[in-house]
Design a protein around this motif. Structure first.
Motif, PDB file in Angstrom:
ATOM      1  N   PRO A  62       0.842  -1.188   0.000  1.00 56.35           N
ATOM      2  CA  PRO A  62       0.000   0.000   0.000  1.00 56.35           C
ATOM      3  C   PRO A  62       0.886   1.249   0.000  1.00 56.35           C
ATOM      4  O   PRO A  62       1.886   1.304   0.713  1.00 56.35           O
ATOM      5  CB  PRO A  62      -0.753  -0.096   1.337  1.00 56.35           C
ATOM      6  CG  PRO A  62      -0.764  -1.550   1.660  1.00 56.35           C
ATOM      7  CD  PRO A  62       0.508  -2.112   1.088  1.00 56.35           C
ATOM      8  N   LYS A  66       1.397   1.838  -7.022  1.00 58.11           N
ATOM      9  CA  LYS A  66       0.935   0.879  -8.050  1.00 58.11           C
ATOM     10  C   LYS A  66      -0.092   1.525  -8.966  1.00 58.11           C
ATOM     11  O   LYS A  66      -0.026   1.408 -10.173  1.00 58.11           O
ATOM     12  CB  LYS A  66       0.226  -0.331  -7.412  1.00 58.11           C
ATOM     13  CG  LYS A  66       1.058  -1.252  -6.607  1.00 58.11           C
ATOM     14  CD  LYS A  66       0.260  -2.478  -6.199  1.00 58.11           C
ATOM     15  CE  LYS A  66      -0.943  -2.216  -5.306  1.00 58.11           C
ATOM     16  NZ  LYS A  66      -0.632  -1.769  -3.948  1.00 58.11           N
ATOM     17  N   THR A  84      -8.464  -3.636  -8.040  1.00 60.15           N
ATOM     18  CA  THR A  84      -9.530  -4.261  -7.235  1.00 60.15           C
ATOM     19  C   THR A  84      -9.916  -3.357  -6.057  1.00 60.15           C
ATOM     20  O   THR A  84     -11.065  -3.375  -5.626  1.00 60.15           O
ATOM     21  CB  THR A  84      -9.124  -5.673  -6.754  1.00 60.15           C
ATOM     22  OG1 THR A  84      -7.785  -5.634  -6.279  1.00 60.15           O
ATOM     23  CG2 THR A  84      -9.268  -6.690  -7.849  1.00 60.15           C
ATOM     24  N   GLY A  85      -8.975  -2.539  -5.557  1.00 59.58           N
ATOM     25  CA  GLY A  85      -9.318  -1.593  -4.491  1.00 59.58           C
ATOM     26  C   GLY A  85     -10.397  -0.619  -4.964  1.00 59.58           C
ATOM     27  O   GLY A  85     -11.318  -0.278  -4.216  1.00 59.58           O
ATOM     28  N   ARG A  89     -14.104  -0.051  -3.488  1.00 63.50           N
ATOM     29  CA  ARG A  89     -14.608   1.276  -3.076  1.00 63.50           C
ATOM     30  C   ARG A  89     -15.899   1.630  -3.818  1.00 63.50           C
ATOM     31  O   ARG A  89     -16.787   2.242  -3.242  1.00 63.50           O
ATOM     32  CB  ARG A  89     -13.525   2.346  -3.268  1.00 63.50           C
ATOM     33  CG  ARG A  89     -12.519   2.339  -2.118  1.00 63.50           C
ATOM     34  CD  ARG A  89     -11.484   3.431  -2.244  1.00 63.50           C
ATOM     35  NE  ARG A  89     -10.533   3.177  -3.314  1.00 63.50           N
ATOM     36  CZ  ARG A  89      -9.496   2.341  -3.210  1.00 63.50           C
ATOM     37  NH1 ARG A  89      -9.269   1.719  -2.082  1.00 63.50           N
ATOM     38  NH2 ARG A  89      -8.675   2.142  -4.228  1.00 63.50           N
ATOM     39  N   HIS A 110      -8.367  -5.146   6.666  1.00 64.05           N
ATOM     40  CA  HIS A 110      -8.333  -6.576   6.314  1.00 64.05           C
ATOM     41  C   HIS A 110      -8.715  -6.794   4.859  1.00 64.05           C
ATOM     42  O   HIS A 110      -9.221  -5.884   4.201  1.00 64.05           O
ATOM     43  CB  HIS A 110      -9.281  -7.355   7.234  1.00 64.05           C
ATOM     44  CG  HIS A 110      -8.833  -7.325   8.662  1.00 64.05           C
ATOM     45  ND1 HIS A 110      -9.582  -7.766   9.699  1.00 64.05           N
ATOM     46  CD2 HIS A 110      -7.674  -6.888   9.224  1.00 64.05           C
ATOM     47  CE1 HIS A 110      -8.926  -7.609  10.838  1.00 64.05           C
ATOM     48  NE2 HIS A 110      -7.763  -7.080  10.567  1.00 64.05           N
ATOM     49  N   VAL A 112     -10.939  -8.506   1.844  1.00 65.59           N
ATOM     50  CA  VAL A 112     -12.257  -9.088   1.648  1.00 65.59           C
ATOM     51  C   VAL A 112     -12.059 -10.521   1.113  1.00 65.59           C
ATOM     52  O   VAL A 112     -10.964 -10.869   0.669  1.00 65.59           O
ATOM     53  CB  VAL A 112     -13.146  -8.222   0.721  1.00 65.59           C
ATOM     54  CG1 VAL A 112     -13.173  -6.776   1.164  1.00 65.59           C
ATOM     55  CG2 VAL A 112     -12.702  -8.296  -0.717  1.00 65.59           C
ATOM     56  N   GLY A 140      -3.567  -4.696  -7.454  1.00 62.81           N
ATOM     57  CA  GLY A 140      -4.234  -5.119  -6.208  1.00 62.81           C
ATOM     58  C   GLY A 140      -4.750  -6.549  -6.268  1.00 62.81           C
ATOM     59  O   GLY A 140      -5.335  -7.030  -5.313  1.00 62.81           O
ATOM     60  N   ARG A 143      -3.611 -10.944  -4.457  1.00 64.39           N
ATOM     61  CA  ARG A 143      -3.008 -10.515  -3.202  1.00 64.39           C
ATOM     62  C   ARG A 143      -2.672 -11.704  -2.312  1.00 64.39           C
ATOM     63  O   ARG A 143      -2.034 -11.540  -1.275  1.00 64.39           O
ATOM     64  CB  ARG A 143      -4.007  -9.652  -2.466  1.00 64.39           C
ATOM     65  CG  ARG A 143      -3.624  -8.182  -2.393  1.00 64.39           C
ATOM     66  CD  ARG A 143      -4.579  -7.571  -1.428  1.00 64.39           C
ATOM     67  NE  ARG A 143      -4.392  -6.221  -1.061  1.00 64.39           N
ATOM     68  CZ  ARG A 143      -4.692  -5.152  -1.781  1.00 64.39           C
ATOM     69  NH1 ARG A 143      -5.098  -5.286  -3.002  1.00 64.39           N
ATOM     70  NH2 ARG A 143      -4.565  -3.950  -1.283  1.00 64.39           N
ATOM     71  N   GLN A 147      -5.367 -16.531  -4.753  1.00 61.83           N
ATOM     72  CA  GLN A 147      -5.837 -15.683  -5.862  1.00 61.83           C
ATOM     73  C   GLN A 147      -4.913 -15.836  -7.067  1.00 61.83           C
ATOM     74  O   GLN A 147      -5.367 -15.859  -8.213  1.00 61.83           O
ATOM     75  CB  GLN A 147      -5.907 -14.218  -5.427  1.00 61.83           C
ATOM     76  CG  GLN A 147      -6.998 -13.934  -4.408  1.00 61.83           C
ATOM     77  CD  GLN A 147      -7.056 -12.466  -3.980  1.00 61.83           C
ATOM     78  OE1 GLN A 147      -6.319 -11.618  -4.481  1.00 61.83           O
ATOM     79  NE2 GLN A 147      -7.930 -12.164  -3.041  1.00 61.83           N
ATOM     80  N   ARG A 177      -2.050  10.541   1.013  1.00 59.54           N
ATOM     81  CA  ARG A 177      -2.942  10.319  -0.140  1.00 59.54           C
ATOM     82  C   ARG A 177      -4.227  11.132  -0.039  1.00 59.54           C
ATOM     83  O   ARG A 177      -4.847  11.185   1.024  1.00 59.54           O
ATOM     84  CB  ARG A 177      -3.347   8.845  -0.192  1.00 59.54           C
ATOM     85  CG  ARG A 177      -2.427   8.040  -1.055  1.00 59.54           C
ATOM     86  CD  ARG A 177      -3.056   6.813  -1.590  1.00 59.54           C
ATOM     87  NE  ARG A 177      -3.366   5.821  -0.591  1.00 59.54           N
ATOM     88  CZ  ARG A 177      -3.105   4.520  -0.741  1.00 59.54           C
ATOM     89  NH1 ARG A 177      -2.497   4.095  -1.827  1.00 59.54           N
ATOM     90  NH2 ARG A 177      -3.449   3.665   0.175  1.00 59.54           N
ATOM     91  N   ARG A 221      -9.027   8.661   2.186  1.00 67.09           N
ATOM     92  CA  ARG A 221      -9.680   7.350   2.317  1.00 67.09           C
ATOM     93  C   ARG A 221      -9.822   6.990   3.795  1.00 67.09           C
ATOM     94  O   ARG A 221      -8.905   7.214   4.583  1.00 67.09           O
ATOM     95  CB  ARG A 221      -8.807   6.283   1.643  1.00 67.09           C
ATOM     96  CG  ARG A 221      -9.104   6.115   0.181  1.00 67.09           C
ATOM     97  CD  ARG A 221      -8.062   5.283  -0.512  1.00 67.09           C
ATOM     98  NE  ARG A 221      -7.788   3.986   0.112  1.00 67.09           N
ATOM     99  CZ  ARG A 221      -7.020   3.066  -0.432  1.00 67.09           C
ATOM    100  NH1 ARG A 221      -6.452   3.279  -1.602  1.00 67.09           N
ATOM    101  NH2 ARG A 221      -6.799   1.925   0.174  1.00 67.09           N
ATOM    102  N   ARG A 232      -2.459  -2.753   7.250  1.00 63.40           N
ATOM    103  CA  ARG A 232      -2.429  -3.175   5.841  1.00 63.40           C
ATOM    104  C   ARG A 232      -1.026  -3.537   5.406  1.00 63.40           C
ATOM    105  O   ARG A 232      -0.811  -4.494   4.660  1.00 63.40           O
ATOM    106  CB  ARG A 232      -3.015  -2.068   4.957  1.00 63.40           C
ATOM    107  CG  ARG A 232      -4.533  -2.117   4.991  1.00 63.40           C
ATOM    108  CD  ARG A 232      -5.223  -0.885   4.444  1.00 63.40           C
ATOM    109  NE  ARG A 232      -4.646  -0.297   3.279  1.00 63.40           N
ATOM    110  CZ  ARG A 232      -4.550   1.032   3.077  1.00 63.40           C
ATOM    111  NH1 ARG A 232      -4.978   1.876   3.986  1.00 63.40           N
ATOM    112  NH2 ARG A 232      -4.032   1.499   1.980  1.00 63.40           N
TER     113      ARG A 232
END
Ligand code: ADP
Length: 286
Positions: A62, A66, A84-85, A89, A110, A112, A140, A143, A147, A177, A221, A232
């Motif tokens: 994080p 990326k 994917t983040g 969101r 965490h 998902v 993302g 991970r 996956q 950020r 965020r 994270r």
């Protein structure tokens, strides 16, 4: 539920061994289903020789950037940048029973579940295929090793770029950020200037400030608080090694240490990807 259907359509080179293994384990474990007829074929990707519909993955902690580099490359190569983040969101922004469940997970730093993330990714890929997209740069995902196995079971990933940056900088960058609530642009107010010491090189990364009209609309965020970012980062380190190893042993991992901010890092990244020529041609044509 059909999963990663989009990946299986058209442009995917299928690894038959892992696809077969995965299709059976998936069916047994989680009820995912893949169009098995396509998965068994082992069809080589059909490519327009003039186009570069790459299938790449960006890995990195994080805050490493990326999203920034994957999105620049996606514009350069004309393929979608799928984070994917962002999908998570978007789901959080909708008011659904799923969004409530996801908010809690994401705000604790965490991950998902694989089932949910694959479902979101499948839908995004399917929508893209319907719009005529081909190729992708994933950010993302994957991970976790599981996956990575799922992805390997349904399509050929050509290259995995692993972006790296020292930990103290990662934390500062996450906390700096900002997102424009109107245009969705990503910015960073952190100003990093660490002097080199004891043989360790210094690093300077100027802030990436928004244009004037976004300034008053910046938001942070909810998962970019110090406590959540540290969680994270911890989780990332724990889960990333098996993913890196997965791609390293397949000869697909390109390690890239970011030397500084975008002006310094971008040309070096292009060189590492053998794309500096591509970039020059595109700038000349523009
Ligand atoms: N591949 C994935 N698997 C599980 N959860 C994910 C995945 N991608 C994103 N998420 C969820 O979305 C959140 C935000 O993701 P992202 O924007 O990629 O954050 P980061 O800045 O931590 O890389 C993650 O903390 C996680 O909860």
């Amino acid at each position: 539920m059909t999963a990663l259907r989009g990946l299986l359509r058209g442009n995917a080179a299928v690894n038959t061994r892992t696809a077969g293994r995965w299709i059976s384990s998936v069916a047994a474990e989680s009820g995912f289903s893949f169009p098995a007829s396509q998965a068994r074929k082992g069809v080589a990707p059909r490519r327009d020789p003039g186009s570069r519909n790459v299938q790449w993955v960006f890995l990195g902690c994080p805050g490493v950037g990326k999203g920034t580099y994957a999105s620049r490359l996606s514009r350069l190569l004309g393929v979608p940048h799928i984070a994917t983040g962002d999908l998570v969101r978007d789901e959080l922004a909708a008011t659904s029973p799923l969004s409530k469940q996801l908010t809690e997970i994401v705000n604790r730093g965490h991950l998902v579940s694989d089932e949910i993330i694959i479902d979101l990714l499948s839908k995004r890929l399917e929508d893209g295929v319907a719009k005529g997209e081909s190729g992708f740069i994933l950010d993302g995902f994957p991970r976790t090793r599981r996956q990575a196995e799922i992805l390997d079971g349904v399509t050929e990933i050509e290259l995995v770029v692993n972006l790296k940056l020292r930990e103290d900088v990662l934390l500062a960058k996450c906390l700096g950020r900002r997102i424009c609530s109107q245009c969705g642009g990503n910015f960073n107010v952190a100003s990093i200037d660490i002097k080199g010491e004891n043989g360790r090189p210094g690093i300077a990364m100027p802030p990436l400030l928004p244009p004037e009209h976004c300034m008053s609309k910046l938001i942070t965020r909810a998962d970019d608080t110090e406590e959540v970012v540290k969680e994270r980062l911890r989780l990332y380190h724990e889960l990333s090694q098996p993913v890196e190893e997965f791609y390293r042993i397949r000869g697909k991992l390109l390690e890239f240490d970011l030397p500084g901010g975008i002006p310094e890092s971008w040309p070096k990244l292009l060189r590492a990807l053998n794309l500096d020529d591509h970039n020059e041609k595109q700038s000349a044509a523009a």
